[in-house]
Scaffold this motif. Structure first.
Motif, PDB file in Angstrom:
ATOM      1  N   THR A   1      12.746  36.174  24.436  1.00 27.83           N
ATOM      2  CA  THR A   1      13.882  35.514  23.783  1.00 27.83           C
ATOM      3  C   THR A   1      13.655  33.999  23.753  1.00 27.83           C
ATOM      4  O   THR A   1      13.497  33.368  24.806  1.00 27.83           O
ATOM      5  CB  THR A   1      15.183  35.866  24.528  1.00 27.83           C
ATOM      6  OG1 THR A   1      15.346  37.284  24.449  1.00 27.83           O
ATOM      7  CG2 THR A   1      16.390  35.185  23.917  1.00 27.83           C
TER       8      THR A   1
ATOM      9  N   GLN B   1      18.730  45.239  35.377  1.00 33.13           N
ATOM     10  CA  GLN B   1      18.878  43.796  35.617  1.00 33.13           C
ATOM     11  C   GLN B   1      19.865  43.540  36.753  1.00 33.13           C
ATOM     12  O   GLN B   1      19.629  42.698  37.629  1.00 33.13           O
ATOM     13  CB  GLN B   1      19.361  43.103  34.339  1.00 33.13           C
ATOM     14  CG  GLN B   1      18.258  42.968  33.286  1.00 33.13           C
ATOM     15  CD  GLN B   1      18.780  42.748  31.873  1.00 33.13           C
ATOM     16  OE1 GLN B   1      19.977  42.867  31.603  1.00 33.13           O
ATOM     17  NE2 GLN B   1      17.880  42.433  30.963  1.00 33.13           N
TER      18      GLN B   1
ATOM     19  N   GLY C   1      11.580  39.448  27.614  1.00 30.26           N
ATOM     20  CA  GLY C   1      10.757  38.341  28.103  1.00 30.26           C
ATOM     21  C   GLY C   1      10.282  37.435  26.976  1.00 30.26           C
ATOM     22  O   GLY C   1       9.428  36.570  27.183  1.00 30.26           O
TER      23      GLY C   1
ATOM     24  N   GLU D   1      28.129  45.304  18.087  1.00 31.78           N
ATOM     25  CA  GLU D   1      26.790  45.445  17.508  1.00 31.78           C
ATOM     26  C   GLU D   1      26.523  46.838  16.963  1.00 31.78           C
ATOM     27  O   GLU D   1      25.770  46.987  16.003  1.00 31.78           O
ATOM     28  CB  GLU D   1      25.691  44.979  18.474  1.00 31.78           C
ATOM     29  CG  GLU D   1      25.424  45.837  19.665  1.00 31.78           C
ATOM     30  CD  GLU D   1      24.248  45.330  20.521  1.00 31.78           C
ATOM     31  OE1 GLU D   1      23.316  44.732  19.988  1.00 31.78           O
ATOM     32  OE2 GLU D   1      24.297  45.553  21.743  1.00 31.78           O
TER      33      GLU D   1
ATOM     34  N   VAL E   1      17.996  48.838  19.851  1.00 30.36           N
ATOM     35  CA  VAL E   1      18.378  47.423  19.838  1.00 30.36           C
ATOM     36  C   VAL E   1      19.443  47.138  20.908  1.00 30.36           C
ATOM     37  O   VAL E   1      19.399  46.124  21.601  1.00 30.36           O
ATOM     38  CB  VAL E   1      18.869  47.004  18.428  1.00 30.36           C
ATOM     39  CG1 VAL E   1      19.599  45.675  18.481  1.00 30.36           C
ATOM     40  CG2 VAL E   1      17.668  46.914  17.478  1.00 30.36           C
ATOM     41  N   ALA E   2      20.386  48.042  21.059  1.00 28.51           N
ATOM     42  CA  ALA E   2      21.427  47.847  22.068  1.00 28.51           C
ATOM     43  C   ALA E   2      20.835  48.102  23.446  1.00 28.51           C
ATOM     44  O   ALA E   2      20.258  49.154  23.713  1.00 28.51           O
ATOM     45  CB  ALA E   2      22.590  48.796  21.808  1.00 28.51           C
TER      46      ALA E   2
ATOM     47  N   CYS F   1      20.763  35.499  27.619  1.00 24.83           N
ATOM     48  CA  CYS F   1      21.557  35.685  26.397  1.00 24.83           C
ATOM     49  C   CYS F   1      22.052  37.131  26.332  1.00 24.83           C
ATOM     50  O   CYS F   1      21.412  38.037  26.867  1.00 24.83           O
ATOM     51  CB  CYS F   1      20.702  35.451  25.148  1.00 24.83           C
ATOM     52  SG  CYS F   1      19.973  33.813  25.046  1.00 24.83           S
ATOM     53  N   GLY F   2      23.155  37.317  25.614  1.00 33.02           N
ATOM     54  CA  GLY F   2      23.639  38.662  25.302  1.00 33.02           C
ATOM     55  C   GLY F   2      23.922  39.486  26.540  1.00 33.02           C
ATOM     56  O   GLY F   2      24.500  39.014  27.524  1.00 33.02           O
ATOM     57  N   THR F   3      23.472  40.721  26.488  1.00 33.96           N
ATOM     58  CA  THR F   3      23.718  41.647  27.591  1.00 33.96           C
ATOM     59  C   THR F   3      23.105  41.152  28.894  1.00 33.96           C
ATOM     60  O   THR F   3      23.683  41.323  29.969  1.00 33.96           O
ATOM     61  CB  THR F   3      23.174  43.036  27.183  1.00 33.96           C
ATOM     62  OG1 THR F   3      24.116  43.615  26.271  1.00 33.96           O
ATOM     63  CG2 THR F   3      22.982  43.961  28.357  1.00 33.96           C
ATOM     64  N   ALA F   4      21.944  40.508  28.808  1.00 31.51           N
ATOM     65  CA  ALA F   4      21.306  39.988  30.020  1.00 31.51           C
ATOM     66  C   ALA F   4      22.194  38.917  30.673  1.00 31.51           C
ATOM     67  O   ALA F   4      22.244  38.796  31.900  1.00 31.51           O
ATOM     68  CB  ALA F   4      19.937  39.412  29.674  1.00 31.51           C
TER      69      ALA F   4
ATOM     70  N   ILE G   1      17.025  35.880  32.996  1.00 37.01           N
ATOM     71  CA  ILE G   1      17.052  37.346  32.868  1.00 37.01           C
ATOM     72  C   ILE G   1      16.778  37.680  31.410  1.00 37.01           C
ATOM     73  O   ILE G   1      17.446  37.172  30.507  1.00 37.01           O
ATOM     74  CB  ILE G   1      18.425  37.936  33.277  1.00 37.01           C
ATOM     75  CG1 ILE G   1      18.851  37.442  34.666  1.00 37.01           C
ATOM     76  CG2 ILE G   1      18.372  39.464  33.259  1.00 37.01           C
ATOM     77  CD1 ILE G   1      20.200  37.984  35.133  1.00 37.01           C
ATOM     78  N   SER G   2      15.781  38.523  31.179  1.00 37.69           N
ATOM     79  CA  SER G   2      15.452  38.917  29.810  1.00 37.69           C
ATOM     80  C   SER G   2      14.735  40.259  29.809  1.00 37.69           C
ATOM     81  O   SER G   2      13.748  40.434  30.528  1.00 37.69           O
ATOM     82  CB  SER G   2      14.560  37.845  29.168  1.00 37.69           C
ATOM     83  OG  SER G   2      14.140  38.266  27.887  1.00 37.69           O
ATOM     84  N   GLN G   3      15.248  41.181  29.041  1.00 35.04           N
ATOM     85  CA  GLN G   3      14.586  42.485  28.912  1.00 35.04           C
ATOM     86  C   GLN G   3      13.219  42.295  28.280  1.00 35.04           C
ATOM     87  O   GLN G   3      12.206  42.732  28.809  1.00 35.04           O
ATOM     88  CB  GLN G   3      15.452  43.413  28.044  1.00 35.04           C
ATOM     89  CG  GLN G   3      15.008  44.866  27.966  1.00 35.04           C
ATOM     90  CD  GLN G   3      13.774  45.114  27.121  1.00 35.04           C
ATOM     91  OE1 GLN G   3      12.829  45.762  27.571  1.00 35.04           O
ATOM     92  NE2 GLN G   3      13.732  44.589  25.911  1.00 35.04           N
TER      93      GLN G   3
ATOM     94  N   LYS H   1      28.897  45.931  22.873  1.00 34.51           N
ATOM     95  CA  LYS H   1      28.303  47.166  22.362  1.00 34.51           C
ATOM     96  C   LYS H   1      29.057  47.644  21.114  1.00 34.51           C
ATOM     97  O   LYS H   1      28.452  48.122  20.157  1.00 34.51           O
ATOM     98  CB  LYS H   1      28.310  48.263  23.432  1.00 34.51           C
ATOM     99  CG  LYS H   1      27.281  48.043  24.522  1.00 34.51           C
ATOM    100  CD  LYS H   1      25.867  48.110  23.976  1.00 34.51           C
ATOM    101  CE  LYS H   1      24.786  47.729  24.977  1.00 34.51           C
ATOM    102  NZ  LYS H   1      24.648  46.287  25.222  1.00 34.51           N
TER     103      LYS H   1
HETATM  104  O1  M6R Z   1      15.351  40.567  25.601  1.00 39.43           O
HETATM  105  P1  M6R Z   1      16.570  39.872  26.135  1.00 39.43           P
HETATM  106  O2  M6R Z   1      17.122  40.557  27.342  1.00 39.43           O
HETATM  107  O3  M6R Z   1      16.314  38.410  26.422  1.00 39.43           O
HETATM  108  O4  M6R Z   1      17.645  39.963  25.005  1.00 39.43           O
HETATM  109  C1  M6R Z   1      18.880  39.330  25.143  1.00 39.43           C
HETATM  110  C2  M6R Z   1      19.839  39.768  24.059  1.00 39.43           C
HETATM  111  O5  M6R Z   1      19.317  39.491  22.784  1.00 39.43           O
HETATM  112  C3  M6R Z   1      20.167  41.271  24.168  1.00 39.43           C
HETATM  113  O6  M6R Z   1      20.648  41.624  25.404  1.00 39.43           O
HETATM  114  C4  M6R Z   1      21.209  41.657  23.087  1.00 39.43           C
HETATM  115  O7  M6R Z   1      22.425  41.036  23.371  1.00 39.43           O
HETATM  116  C5  M6R Z   1      21.355  43.170  23.004  1.00 39.43           C
HETATM  117  N1  M6R Z   1      21.194  43.612  21.642  1.00 39.43           N
HETATM  118  C6  M6R Z   1      22.687  43.672  23.519  1.00 39.43           C
HETATM  119  O8  M6R Z   1      22.791  45.045  23.476  1.00 39.43           O
END
Ligand code: M6R
Length: 369
Positions: free
Chosen positions: A109, A164, A107, A245, A155-156, A57-60, A103-105, A242
């Motif tokens: 989501t 990643q 882990g 948000e 958050v960003a 999701c999102g940036t990932a 892919i998840s920052q 970016k």
């Molecule tokens: O923890 P995650 O990588 O799964 O999160 C995914 C998105 O929620 C995350 O990348 C979100 O889009 C960021 N706020 C973007 O900057």
């Protein structure tokens, strides 16, 4: 802690070179990629798979889109990239020969986690690319390749994004190596280029002051567009996210080839458009095509900010501003081109007096639907 930086985001952007370097560290032997973590997928999985499916999701998700171009090119295996929340509600078709890469920052989501669980139930092999040791998604996956960006507080997502891409490139290179799609010499050349990225990223960080000036004059801008092609396209999407948000303004990323199919109608005098320009040294004709896109939007009054390689003089007559990135071959450009966009998002938010680390309505980790 922030260690003298004005925000966690500023600190984390400054750590982008290190995030890439640490993600590569210990994973290259004799000039080739070696990810022992992949053994946990089971014997012959890498040679036997017939499809890679990336979910995030999102940036990932944008990191996954970049990965698609690279894995298909290097490993010659079809790659699809899906938003986890779209994937999980439509009974997608998977087989034991599909490698599902999440892919998840964080882990954590929820949608990505549920997509991974679904994939396992369907018999697919699951690999997690994650930045958080011991998080739920890696625990629910067959194997995990950790990104080593270090904790990301803002958050960003910034340094996690480049980490990643680095991890997915390592995967693509290893797949190319073991499947015989990449000659060792070619693989070594690509690995060396990846290893050279951190130093180049450090050079890109120097453009920060200039971008801060640009953000100041744009503080009242209502809408910004981003154009890119090939691996520059997901970078355009990331630049737009970016701004949404952080600066709460309307921003869209487009594939430059789509312009004539609709988005060019948005161009009116004064519209700011960031364009990620492919290298003129690239043997494909993409550089010329993007320069011609710039001419088309400029003729309609767009204010063009080009992100272009050092020495690319062809863009000069057509752009209002040029942000330079060091020379790199096409697959390594997104890692460099995204940094000015991360800085721009942060600086525009700061110029508007907004909280850079804690944008409204958002949580760092989306653990609910
Ligand atoms: O923890 P995650 O990588 O799964 O999160 C995914 C998105 O929620 C995350 O990348 C979100 O889009 C960021 N706020 C973007 O900057």
């Amino acid at each position: 802690e922030k260690g003298g930086w004005s925000s966690f985001m500023a600190k984390e952007i400054s750590e982008e070179p290190e995030a890439v370097a640490k993600t590569i560290l210990g994973r290259v032997h004799d000039g080739l990629v070696d990810l022992p973590e992949l053994a946990a997928l089971g014997d012959d999985v890498l040679t036997g798979l017939d499809r890679v499916l990336i979910i995030a999701c999102g940036t990932a998700y944008y990191a996954g889109l970049v990965g698609k171009y690279a894995i298909e090119q290097w490993a010659r295996v079809p790659v699809d990239v899906e938003l986890a929340h779209e994937f999980r509600y439509r009974e997608p078709v998977l087989s034991p020969r599909t490698l599902v890469v999440s892919i998840s920052q964080s882990g954590e989501t929820m949608d990505t986690l549920m997509a991974v669980k679904y994939a396992r139930e369907q018999g697919a092999r699951t690999l997690s690319i994650c930045n958080t040791q011991g998080a739920t998604i890696p625990r629910e996956s067959d194997a995990v390749v950790y990104t080593h960006a270090g904790p990301e507080v803002a958050v960003a997502s910034t340094k996690a994004f480049v980490a990643q891409i680095t991890a997915i490139y390592l995967l693509g290179l290893q797949l190319g190596q073991v499947r015989g799609a990449l000659e060792p010499e070619r693989a070594r050349g690509l690995v060396a280029e990846l290893q050279a990225v951190p130093e180049k990223l450090a050079a890109v960080l120097n453009s920060g002051e200039r971008i801060r000036e640009m953000a100041k004059w744009m503080a009242d801008t209502q809408s910004v567009l981003f154009l890119g092609r090939h691996v520059g396209y997901p970078v355009a999407l990331e630049g737009a996210l970016k701004l949404k948000e952080l600066a709460y303004i309307h921003a869209e990323g487009f594939a430059a080839g789509e312009l004539k199919h609709g988005p060019i109608a948005l161009i009116e005098p004064g519209q700011v458009v960031f364009v990620i320009v492919p290298s003129p040294r690239d043997p494909s004709s993409l550089h010329a095509k993007v320069v011609s896109n710039i001419q088309e939007i400029r003729a309609r009054g767009a204010r063009v900010i080009a992100i272009a390689e050092a020495g690319d003089v062809a863009v000069l007559p057509h752009a209002d501003e040029v942000i330079r990135i060091p020379l790199a071959s096409p697959f390594f450009e997104p890692l460099l081109a995204v940094v000015p966009l991360h800085i721009f998002g942060m600086e525009l938010a700061a110029a508007k007096g907004l909280d850079v680390d804690q944008p409204r309505n958002l949580a760092k980790s989306v653990t609910v639907e």
